[in-house]
Design an enzyme around this catalytic site. Sequence first.
Site, PDB file in Angstrom:
ATOM      1  N   GLU A  16     -54.816 -13.107  -0.866  1.00 20.64           N
ATOM      2  CA  GLU A  16     -53.701 -13.770  -0.166  1.00 20.64           C
ATOM      3  C   GLU A  16     -53.995 -15.256  -0.252  1.00 20.64           C
ATOM      4  OE1 GLU A  16     -52.026 -15.834   2.378  1.00 20.64           O
ATOM      5  OE2 GLU A  16     -52.934 -14.602   3.969  1.00 20.64           O
ATOM      6  N   GLU A  63     -49.950 -27.683  -0.811  1.00 21.58           N
ATOM      7  CA  GLU A  63     -49.827 -27.352   0.615  1.00 21.58           C
ATOM      8  C   GLU A  63     -50.356 -28.527   1.433  1.00 21.58           C
ATOM      9  OE1 GLU A  63     -50.686 -22.824   1.868  1.00 21.58           O
ATOM     10  OE2 GLU A  63     -52.276 -23.728   0.712  1.00 21.58           O
ATOM     11  N   CYS A 115     -50.648 -20.513   5.714  1.00 21.32           N
ATOM     12  CA  CYS A 115     -50.242 -20.368   4.301  1.00 21.32           C
ATOM     13  C   CYS A 115     -48.734 -20.198   4.182  1.00 21.32           C
ATOM     14  CB  CYS A 115     -50.911 -19.147   3.675  1.00 21.32           C
ATOM     15  SG  CYS A 115     -52.665 -19.146   3.847  1.00 21.32           S
ATOM     16  N   LYS A 158     -67.519 -11.937   5.255  1.00 27.37           N
ATOM     17  CA  LYS A 158     -68.009 -13.318   5.362  1.00 27.37           C
ATOM     18  C   LYS A 158     -66.881 -14.158   5.958  1.00 27.37           C
ATOM     19  CE  LYS A 158     -69.547 -17.515   4.059  1.00 27.37           C
ATOM     20  NZ  LYS A 158     -68.441 -18.316   4.636  1.00 27.37           N
TER      21      LYS A 158
END
Length: 495
Positions: free
Chosen positions: A266, A397, A300, A188
Amino acid sequence: MADEAAFAAQRVFEPYLRDRGFVNGRWIEAQDGRRFEVTDPSSGRAIVSVPRMGAAETRAAIAAAEAALPGWRDSTAGARAKVLKRWAALMMERQEALATLLTTEQGKPMAESRAEIAYAASFLEWFAEEGKRAYGDVIPPHRADNRIVVTKEAIGVCAGITPWNFPCAMVTRKAAPALAAGCTMVLKPAEQTPLSALALCVIAEEAGLPPGVFNVITGDGEDAPLIGKELTSNPVVRKLGFTGSTEIGKLLMAQCAPTMKRISLELGGNAPFIVFDDADLDEAVAGALLCKYRNTGQTCISANRILVQSGIHDAFVERLAAAAGQLKVGNGLDPAVSIGPLIEPAGLAKVERHVANAIDNGARPVLGGKRHELGLTFFQPTVLVGVDPKMAMCCEETFGPVAGITSFATEDEAIAIANDTPYGLASYFYTRDLARSWRVGDKLQAGIIGINTGFISTEIAPFGGIKESGIGREGSRYGLDEFLAIKYRCIGGIA
Ligand code: SIN
């Protein structure tokens, strides 16, 4: 002019543009015919619409992957490698078309998209070979009449859920080891960027991948929980690989628990980028520029907290601001552009919130700090000084082109600040002192350490984090193990 560029781009990627999901080698619609639009973040223009699928289509895709499993798993690693290598080679032949599609749906500059296609192909190439080396073991037995043999076998049907920031590379980083190991997969892709994943299916088919081995289902933000629920609860699926936020990773992990699936996650990072007084200043500035502004800061492993020792602080800030000030913002199709748009308005709102929070609490912009005059989700390359580790931009982040700089005095202080986060994906530091490079590398809590480099991405090394940045590794020989189950045979009666 903008429309002309978009039409010219569309002509380049048209042969690989698909507007349906890919299941069992067929291009399929949602059962109820619903669709959603994929837009170009550089213009807000709709590129095409794709199906809104849900649990039923996901179940069908899992059934197709299950049916394809015996044939694929029981072929040889060499036979699988041939298909994967052909897939990689065809991707590189079509690099320009795939990169143009990637830039159009994701926004990153063309140079970065070309690099991403090569990076994505490298996983296919690497795991094609690595699959041949899924060695087992023969263990000296515990009894004279026994033999102990350990083999590794494909874990089964796998699910992949991939993000929008690397719409090609995160797909192959999961699919390549899965398929090389003999697994089949249902993927997906992110709702913002399904077109690159679908283009990969066109090429996989051409490379000779049998139907059902790799399936892609599409869905928008509202459909994602239904698709995710099916992928994580269906007992046929034996493994989930996910790249995305820590929040969603935790949810998926909980959903996988009842059927005890293998997982690799992750997740989010909050990378410190430390520059010591003894660093090579030019190298540190170049590394920070790349690490911070690549993909408009939407990675990331992006430098999220830049910590600079007091003796080199002012010179570093001056040079970084000068270099970042040269970065041209705009549509990634323009070859002069190196900062594209943010993926969506929510991303822009977060960047603005972080900058406002920092300035309200005493930070000072030396470059940028505002939305770009181009409008939409474009944001100015920004450098802020006087950033405190407690500010929002140091705790979450930012995922934007904002370099927040904190000054520190001692090595211990830098390490304490760097580790003061629940995340542990990547950390970077610059020093010319050999002993310090080992000492600091040992103490930083992260799965990936960049020493005197701001670029650590490669298919040959293990990518992944510790703490709340995730579980498992992608890429490298460790990445293959994630898709293999160990079987031990104890053979008795050998007199
Ligand atoms: C990521 O941001 O998740 C991936 C970045 C990379 O592999 O370079």
